[in-house]
Design a protein around this motif. Sequence first.
Motif, PDB file in Angstrom:
ATOM      1  N   GLU A 131       0.835  -1.201   0.000  1.00  0.00           N
ATOM      2  CA  GLU A 131       0.000   0.000   0.000  1.00  0.00           C
ATOM      3  C   GLU A 131       0.872   1.255   0.000  1.00  0.00           C
ATOM      4  O   GLU A 131       0.583   2.221  -0.718  1.00  0.00           O
ATOM      5  CB  GLU A 131      -0.919  -0.008   1.218  1.00  0.00           C
ATOM      6  N   ASN A 133       3.915   1.513  -1.164  1.00  0.00           N
ATOM      7  CA  ASN A 133       4.537   1.612  -2.489  1.00  0.00           C
ATOM      8  C   ASN A 133       3.548   2.137  -3.528  1.00  0.00           C
ATOM      9  O   ASN A 133       3.904   2.952  -4.381  1.00  0.00           O
ATOM     10  CB  ASN A 133       5.090   0.257  -2.929  1.00  0.00           C
ATOM     11  N   LYS A 134       2.314   1.691  -3.432  1.00  0.00           N
ATOM     12  CA  LYS A 134       1.276   2.132  -4.373  1.00  0.00           C
ATOM     13  C   LYS A 134       1.011   3.630  -4.202  1.00  0.00           C
ATOM     14  O   LYS A 134       0.913   4.373  -5.188  1.00  0.00           O
ATOM     15  CB  LYS A 134      -0.010   1.330  -4.151  1.00  0.00           C
ATOM     16  N   LYS A 138       1.584   6.546  -6.919  1.00  0.00           N
ATOM     17  CA  LYS A 138       0.523   7.467  -7.335  1.00  0.00           C
ATOM     18  C   LYS A 138       0.972   8.916  -7.185  1.00  0.00           C
ATOM     19  O   LYS A 138       0.702   9.743  -8.058  1.00  0.00           O
ATOM     20  CB  LYS A 138      -0.745   7.209  -6.519  1.00  0.00           C
TER      21      LYS A 138
END
Length: 148
Positions: A131, A133-134, A138
């Motif tokens: 999460e 890293n995401k 973004k």
Amino acid sequence: MSESDDKVLKERIINLRESRNLSQTDLAKMVDMSNSTLNKIEAGTRKISSSELKKFAIAFNVSSDYLLGNTDNMEKKKYYDLSDKEKNDIAIQAERLMEGIESGHNLNFYGEPATKEQKDRILIAVKTAMEMNKMEAKRKFTPKKYRD
């Protein structure tokens, strides 16, 4: 110690003393020496003994290696800090854990079969890392016109 080592040591003592707004008198009291002795050390006309070096490190809460110029890291190494070998061992173990998670079997935790609780914690940690890293991706790759 060479002359350049002595110079680094005296400069670091002076910089640390000044950054903490200490007078020579204040520091001399902290390290249990006379003002004239500290003045000579800061002037570079007197060398520091190993016991005095230790007192300076304690007074400034830095490592002797920092004072001596062997490192630029001011923080003292703590007993619970991990060595490079420990970090490498953990990285290898993490790889094995991930392989076990991906295959769905043979998941071991330091040589013992992982319990349900350990597996759940590992999955939570992996999910949290993914999460993070995401979210970073973004932030990095979302065009400005779509950002809040």
